[in-house]
Motif scaffolding. Sequence first.
Motif, PDB file in Angstrom:
ATOM      1  N   ALA A  23       0.837  -1.202   0.000  1.00  0.00           N
ATOM      2  CA  ALA A  23       0.000   0.000   0.000  1.00  0.00           C
ATOM      3  C   ALA A  23       0.872   1.251   0.000  1.00  0.00           C
ATOM      4  O   ALA A  23       0.553   2.245  -0.669  1.00  0.00           O
ATOM      5  N   VAL A  24       1.974   1.225   0.746  1.00  0.00           N
ATOM      6  CA  VAL A  24       2.920   2.342   0.724  1.00  0.00           C
ATOM      7  C   VAL A  24       3.532   2.489  -0.667  1.00  0.00           C
ATOM      8  O   VAL A  24       3.679   3.596  -1.184  1.00  0.00           O
ATOM      9  N   ALA A  25       3.881   1.359  -1.290  1.00  0.00           N
ATOM     10  CA  ALA A  25       4.441   1.401  -2.649  1.00  0.00           C
ATOM     11  C   ALA A  25       3.430   1.968  -3.643  1.00  0.00           C
ATOM     12  O   ALA A  25       3.791   2.717  -4.560  1.00  0.00           O
ATOM     13  N   LEU A  26       2.161   1.618  -3.466  1.00  0.00           N
ATOM     14  CA  LEU A  26       1.108   2.151  -4.336  1.00  0.00           C
ATOM     15  C   LEU A  26       0.987   3.667  -4.158  1.00  0.00           C
ATOM     16  O   LEU A  26       0.846   4.417  -5.147  1.00  0.00           O
ATOM     17  N   PRO A  86      -2.808  -4.844  -0.229  1.00  0.00           N
ATOM     18  CA  PRO A  86      -4.120  -4.199  -0.309  1.00  0.00           C
ATOM     19  C   PRO A  86      -4.101  -3.104  -1.360  1.00  0.00           C
ATOM     20  O   PRO A  86      -3.128  -2.357  -1.486  1.00  0.00           O
ATOM     21  N   ALA A  87      -5.186  -3.032  -2.132  1.00  0.00           N
ATOM     22  CA  ALA A  87      -5.269  -2.023  -3.176  1.00  0.00           C
ATOM     23  C   ALA A  87      -6.668  -1.447  -3.316  1.00  0.00           C
ATOM     24  O   ALA A  87      -6.840  -0.389  -3.913  1.00  0.00           O
ATOM     25  N   LYS A  88      -7.667  -2.152  -2.760  1.00  0.00           N
ATOM     26  CA  LYS A  88      -9.063  -1.775  -2.897  1.00  0.00           C
ATOM     27  C   LYS A  88      -9.740  -1.761  -1.520  1.00  0.00           C
ATOM     28  O   LYS A  88      -9.320  -2.481  -0.605  1.00  0.00           O
ATOM     29  N   PRO A  89     -10.795  -0.958  -1.345  1.00  0.00           N
ATOM     30  CA  PRO A  89     -11.534  -0.982  -0.072  1.00  0.00           C
ATOM     31  C   PRO A  89     -12.114  -2.359   0.211  1.00  0.00           C
ATOM     32  O   PRO A  89     -12.433  -3.117  -0.710  1.00  0.00           O
ATOM     33  N   TRP A  90     -12.260  -2.676   1.493  1.00  0.00           N
ATOM     34  CA  TRP A  90     -12.789  -3.974   1.911  1.00  0.00           C
ATOM     35  C   TRP A  90     -13.872  -3.785   2.966  1.00  0.00           C
ATOM     36  O   TRP A  90     -14.013  -2.707   3.542  1.00  0.00           O
ATOM     37  N   GLN A 118      -7.388   5.309   4.044  1.00  0.00           N
ATOM     38  CA  GLN A 118      -6.353   5.817   3.150  1.00  0.00           C
ATOM     39  C   GLN A 118      -6.380   5.115   1.798  1.00  0.00           C
ATOM     40  O   GLN A 118      -6.179   5.756   0.749  1.00  0.00           O
ATOM     41  N   ILE A 119      -6.644   3.812   1.798  1.00  0.00           N
ATOM     42  CA  ILE A 119      -6.798   3.085   0.536  1.00  0.00           C
ATOM     43  C   ILE A 119      -8.015   3.609  -0.228  1.00  0.00           C
ATOM     44  O   ILE A 119      -7.983   3.795  -1.452  1.00  0.00           O
ATOM     45  N   THR A 120      -9.099   3.868   0.492  1.00  0.00           N
ATOM     46  CA  THR A 120     -10.308   4.411  -0.137  1.00  0.00           C
ATOM     47  C   THR A 120     -10.020   5.772  -0.766  1.00  0.00           C
ATOM     48  O   THR A 120     -10.440   6.047  -1.907  1.00  0.00           O
ATOM     49  N   ALA A 121      -9.301   6.611  -0.056  1.00  0.00           N
ATOM     50  CA  ALA A 121      -8.986   7.948  -0.571  1.00  0.00           C
ATOM     51  C   ALA A 121      -8.067   7.888  -1.784  1.00  0.00           C
ATOM     52  O   ALA A 121      -8.076   8.804  -2.623  1.00  0.00           O
TER      53      ALA A 121
END
Length: 322
Positions: free
Chosen positions: A139-142, A161-165, A243-246
């Motif tokens: 997620a940090v790399a993304l 992780p890349a998408k909301p869950w 943060q992933i959602t944003a």
Amino acid sequence: MPLAVRIALALLLALALLWVVVQSRARTQEARAEAAFPPEGRILEVNGHRVHALSMGSGPDIVLIHGASGNLRDMTLSLAPRLAKRYRVTLLDRPGLGYTDRINRSGATIRQQAELLSDAARQIGVENPIVLGHSYGGAVALAWAVHRPDHIAALVPLSSPAKPWDSDLSAYYKLLSHPVLGPLVIPFLTAFVQDERVERAVESIFEPDPVPPGYIAHIGAPLTLRRNSLRANALQRAQLLDQITALQPALDALDLPIELVHGTADTTVGLHIHAEPLARQLDSASLTRLPGTGHMPQHADEDAVVAAIDRAAGRAGLHPAD
């Protein structure tokens, strides 16, 4: 003095003494952890923060970012030395973990972490790296790819992780990230968690794959049990979903080479929730599914991870030395 008052004072004194004993034992455990697992690399001063960085090898640049509850030692057992035969490998402890300082007391965001690690890499001459991140580190790399697009050649998310869950935050992270209960409970964990409990936790992360020989002795798990690290890790994990959602609106703009690697038996970060939707969304993303592999592909199927890195290097025009 009334009996009730004397009892209350005695209880307060006992609690105060207990707190002193717990904090003292926690400090002792932390000192032992740092003596047993000292920094493997060098400490950089980056934007007023200490960042632990380790470099090895020569060739095209690759940055490796570890996951939650870990440190850069996760990658130095086998993967980093293998890559160093053909790449210049830079490993970085994330803020609050290993030997990198916390950015703040409220929980560093994936963007803040990405920007700090990007600045650290640039400080040691890494200008056009492949960035590989495992789990939370993915997620940090993304976030690195989104917010520092001029400082990344290709992206390799492992079990990331890349998408909301929809699943709820675990009770463990709810407790440790709580503003009042977390600081009260954490010193007891630092002081009294036994090695057997740590070993069981590591085994559960690897399931259904076995823990590699020597991994537990190498990883330096007691470093994560330090009070500041437990708190930083819990706050980061508790805030990750938001943060992933944003981050989602920015993902469509990504056009760099992306090589996703994900095990089909990963129950920590679900393949169908994260890697598969991202691969469908982005034309530049390629997904490697690892049948029967769990959450730690960098150990369970190192060959597949190295192959994904080589593909990313080729797609980015970075040709590793033979």
